[in-house]
Design a protein around this motif. Structure first.
Motif, PDB file in Angstrom:
ATOM      1  N   ASN A 177     -10.625  -0.779  20.558  1.00 31.46           N
ATOM      2  CA  ASN A 177      -9.509   0.128  20.828  1.00 31.46           C
ATOM      3  C   ASN A 177      -8.808   0.619  19.566  1.00 31.46           C
ATOM      4  O   ASN A 177      -7.858   1.402  19.658  1.00 31.46           O
ATOM      5  CB  ASN A 177      -8.457  -0.556  21.713  1.00 31.46           C
ATOM      6  CG  ASN A 177      -9.021  -1.140  22.978  1.00 31.46           C
ATOM      7  OD1 ASN A 177      -8.732  -2.278  23.321  1.00 31.46           O
ATOM      8  ND2 ASN A 177      -9.849  -0.377  23.689  1.00 31.46           N
ATOM      9  N   ILE A 178      -9.229   0.149  18.380  1.00 28.81           N
ATOM     10  CA  ILE A 178      -8.504   0.490  17.160  1.00 28.81           C
ATOM     11  C   ILE A 178      -9.415   1.171  16.141  1.00 28.81           C
ATOM     12  O   ILE A 178     -10.645   1.092  16.215  1.00 28.81           O
ATOM     13  CB  ILE A 178      -7.857  -0.752  16.516  1.00 28.81           C
ATOM     14  CG1 ILE A 178      -8.942  -1.726  16.029  1.00 28.81           C
ATOM     15  CG2 ILE A 178      -6.894  -1.429  17.481  1.00 28.81           C
ATOM     16  CD1 ILE A 178      -8.421  -2.810  15.128  1.00 28.81           C
ATOM     17  N   LYS A 179      -8.774   1.808  15.183  1.00 32.95           N
ATOM     18  CA  LYS A 179      -9.487   2.458  14.095  1.00 32.95           C
ATOM     19  C   LYS A 179      -9.899   1.423  13.054  1.00 32.95           C
ATOM     20  O   LYS A 179      -9.150   0.480  12.769  1.00 32.95           O
ATOM     21  CB  LYS A 179      -8.580   3.521  13.456  1.00 32.95           C
ATOM     22  CG  LYS A 179      -9.218   4.331  12.339  1.00 32.95           C
ATOM     23  CD  LYS A 179      -8.242   5.389  11.843  1.00 32.95           C
ATOM     24  CE  LYS A 179      -8.870   6.240  10.751  1.00 32.95           C
ATOM     25  NZ  LYS A 179      -7.934   7.311  10.286  1.00 32.95           N
ATOM     26  N   LYS A 180     -11.069   1.588  12.480  1.00 32.82           N
ATOM     27  CA  LYS A 180     -11.529   0.693  11.415  1.00 32.82           C
ATOM     28  C   LYS A 180     -10.545   0.737  10.248  1.00 32.82           C
ATOM     29  O   LYS A 180     -10.180   1.803   9.765  1.00 32.82           O
ATOM     30  CB  LYS A 180     -12.913   1.126  10.935  1.00 32.82           C
ATOM     31  CG  LYS A 180     -13.506   0.266   9.831  1.00 32.82           C
ATOM     32  CD  LYS A 180     -13.949  -1.073  10.331  1.00 32.82           C
ATOM     33  CE  LYS A 180     -14.713  -1.836   9.251  1.00 32.82           C
ATOM     34  NZ  LYS A 180     -15.063  -3.213   9.663  1.00 32.82           N
ATOM     35  N   GLY A 181     -10.062  -0.435   9.823  1.00 31.31           N
ATOM     36  CA  GLY A 181      -9.132  -0.510   8.700  1.00 31.31           C
ATOM     37  C   GLY A 181      -7.677  -0.345   9.073  1.00 31.31           C
ATOM     38  O   GLY A 181      -6.808  -0.297   8.190  1.00 31.31           O
ATOM     39  N   ALA A 182      -7.375  -0.286  10.356  1.00 25.34           N
ATOM     40  CA  ALA A 182      -5.998  -0.070  10.797  1.00 25.34           C
ATOM     41  C   ALA A 182      -5.095  -1.253  10.445  1.00 25.34           C
ATOM     42  O   ALA A 182      -5.531  -2.405  10.377  1.00 25.34           O
ATOM     43  CB  ALA A 182      -5.952   0.171  12.302  1.00 25.34           C
ATOM     44  N   ILE A 183      -3.816  -0.922  10.219  1.00 25.42           N
ATOM     45  CA  ILE A 183      -2.763  -1.932  10.088  1.00 25.42           C
ATOM     46  C   ILE A 183      -2.099  -2.053  11.465  1.00 25.42           C
ATOM     47  O   ILE A 183      -1.645  -1.051  12.021  1.00 25.42           O
ATOM     48  CB  ILE A 183      -1.712  -1.526   9.037  1.00 25.42           C
ATOM     49  CG1 ILE A 183      -2.360  -1.448   7.649  1.00 25.42           C
ATOM     50  CG2 ILE A 183      -0.534  -2.501   9.028  1.00 25.42           C
ATOM     51  CD1 ILE A 183      -1.458  -0.821   6.595  1.00 25.42           C
ATOM     52  N   GLN A 235       0.826  -1.211   0.000  1.00 22.64           N
ATOM     53  CA  GLN A 235       0.000   0.000   0.000  1.00 22.64           C
ATOM     54  C   GLN A 235       0.857   1.256   0.000  1.00 22.64           C
ATOM     55  O   GLN A 235       1.994   1.246   0.507  1.00 22.64           O
ATOM     56  CB  GLN A 235      -0.903   0.017   1.234  1.00 22.64           C
ATOM     57  CG  GLN A 235      -1.871  -1.132   1.330  1.00 22.64           C
ATOM     58  CD  GLN A 235      -2.731  -1.057   2.578  1.00 22.64           C
ATOM     59  OE1 GLN A 235      -2.938   0.019   3.143  1.00 22.64           O
ATOM     60  NE2 GLN A 235      -3.233  -2.194   3.031  1.00 22.64           N
ATOM     61  N   ASN A 236       0.326   2.331  -0.550  1.00 18.48           N
ATOM     62  CA  ASN A 236       0.951   3.646  -0.424  1.00 18.48           C
ATOM     63  C   ASN A 236       0.535   4.217   0.921  1.00 18.48           C
ATOM     64  O   ASN A 236      -0.605   4.641   1.097  1.00 18.48           O
ATOM     65  CB  ASN A 236       0.518   4.559  -1.565  1.00 18.48           C
ATOM     66  CG  ASN A 236       1.134   5.942  -1.458  1.00 18.48           C
ATOM     67  OD1 ASN A 236       1.998   6.195  -0.604  1.00 18.48           O
ATOM     68  ND2 ASN A 236       0.708   6.856  -2.319  1.00 18.48           N
ATOM     69  N   LYS A 270       9.152   7.416   5.007  1.00 17.89           N
ATOM     70  CA  LYS A 270       8.070   6.997   4.121  1.00 17.89           C
ATOM     71  C   LYS A 270       6.921   8.019   4.106  1.00 17.89           C
ATOM     72  O   LYS A 270       5.818   7.718   3.624  1.00 17.89           O
ATOM     73  CB  LYS A 270       7.545   5.623   4.559  1.00 17.89           C
ATOM     74  CG  LYS A 270       8.565   4.500   4.425  1.00 17.89           C
ATOM     75  CD  LYS A 270       7.979   3.173   4.871  1.00 17.89           C
ATOM     76  CE  LYS A 270       8.975   2.044   4.677  1.00 17.89           C
ATOM     77  NZ  LYS A 270       9.354   1.841   3.254  1.00 17.89           N
ATOM     78  N   ASN A 271       7.196   9.195   4.675  1.00 15.48           N
ATOM     79  CA  ASN A 271       6.194  10.265   4.750  1.00 15.48           C
ATOM     80  C   ASN A 271       4.945   9.839   5.521  1.00 15.48           C
ATOM     81  O   ASN A 271       3.809  10.206   5.176  1.00 15.48           O
ATOM     82  CB  ASN A 271       5.811  10.745   3.340  1.00 15.48           C
ATOM     83  CG  ASN A 271       6.971  11.411   2.624  1.00 15.48           C
ATOM     84  OD1 ASN A 271       7.685  12.230   3.204  1.00 15.48           O
ATOM     85  ND2 ASN A 271       7.205  11.017   1.377  1.00 15.48           N
TER      86      ASN A 271
END
Length: 276
Positions: free
Chosen positions: A215-221, A150-151, A177-178
């Motif tokens: 505890n996490i954001k939807k779609g998090a890595i 992914q970018n 990686k910005n």
């Protein structure tokens, strides 16, 4: 929910190292110091020894008693510093309570520091020296992020750990990686406010399955560096995989995620040190 392929990536790195060591006719030697009989430390040492044998790195183990003194540990490190046949030195952590790990790490010759923990090596990496020895855990995190395909530029990353110094090389990797990055202590009371807003979340707290879906954001890595033994034959990470599987997009498993990569990059460092 796909899992990040740490074990597969590690095997590929080890195969590449084996071929390179053979083709260059190198004879890398790793000296490992084990103080005491901590069961987890003995397991990790055995895994590193097995990987060394697989790719053609000579492994030398130096065992010291649990009640050893700082002076004796420093003397052992100095002996290995002066041994011209040894290319890399590994000090297996944690150490018994009476020993100062920072003092011991700083006693290792930076040019033999296989774990990349010496302040001189950390400083070289942070200032962008291409020849710097990078600690295996940040190196493993870097390749896991790259494996997503992914970018990730412009994403927001959070690192949680017990020590801020652990986060510094990772934050440098993210910045290159910005990716925006920040650190929070595992002890911060508002930590879940931050985890819920992170696109990329790295946890290294050593708290069994404390990160849940809410505890996490939807779609998090999520990259799980935690290694927690909860039964004689059961190891889990900081993340409750079952709880996050419907919210995270990718997760590194424990075992089989960051762990195998740290062994692979440790041996890559040893090969690099053997060519100095």
């Amino acid at each position: 929910m796909p899992l990040l392929p740490g074990r597969v990536l590690a095997e590929k790195i080890l195969d590449e190292l084996r071929i390179e060591i053979s083709s260059k006719q190198l004879k890398p030697i790793l000296a490992a110091i084990l103080v005491g009989q901590d069961p987890s430390s003995k397991t990790y040492i055995a895994l590193k020894q097995k990987a060394c044998q697989k790719i053609g790195v000579e492994f030398r183990l130096f065992k010291m008693r649990k009640n050893t003194t700082q002076k004796k540990l420093s003397a052992q490190i100095q002996n290995l510093n002066e041994d011209k046949t040894v290319h890399g030195i590994l000090l297996q952590l944690p150490l018994p309570a009476q020993l100062n790990p920072n003092q011991a790490i700083q006693a290792i010759d930076p040019e033999k520091d296989a774990d990349g923990f010496h302040p001189a090596n950390l400083e070289k990496f942070l200032r962008g020296d291409p020849d710097a020895i990078l600690s295996p855990v940040p190196a493993g995190i870097k390749i896991l992020l790259e494996s997503t395909g992914q970018n990730l530029a412009g994403k927001n990353a959070l690192i949680t750990s017990n020590s801020e110094i652990f986060s510094k090389p990772i934050l440098k990797i993210l910045a290159d990686k910005n990716i925006g990055g920040s650190w929070k202590s595992c002890r911060d009371t508002d930590i879940f406010d931050a985890t819920k807003n992170a696109d990329i979340f790295v946890t290294a707290c050593g708290k069994p399955q404390w990160i849940r879906g809410e505890n996490i954001k939807k779609g998090a890595i999520i990259i799980d560096v935690g290694i927690n033994k909860i039964a004689p034959r059961k190891i889990v990470g900081d993340v409750d995989i079952d709880s996050v599987k419907n919210r995270a997009s990718l997760v590194s498993p424990v075992p089989g995620g960051v762990g195998p990569l740290t062994v692979a990059f440790l041996l890559k460092n040893v090969m690099q040190l053997s060519e100095i």
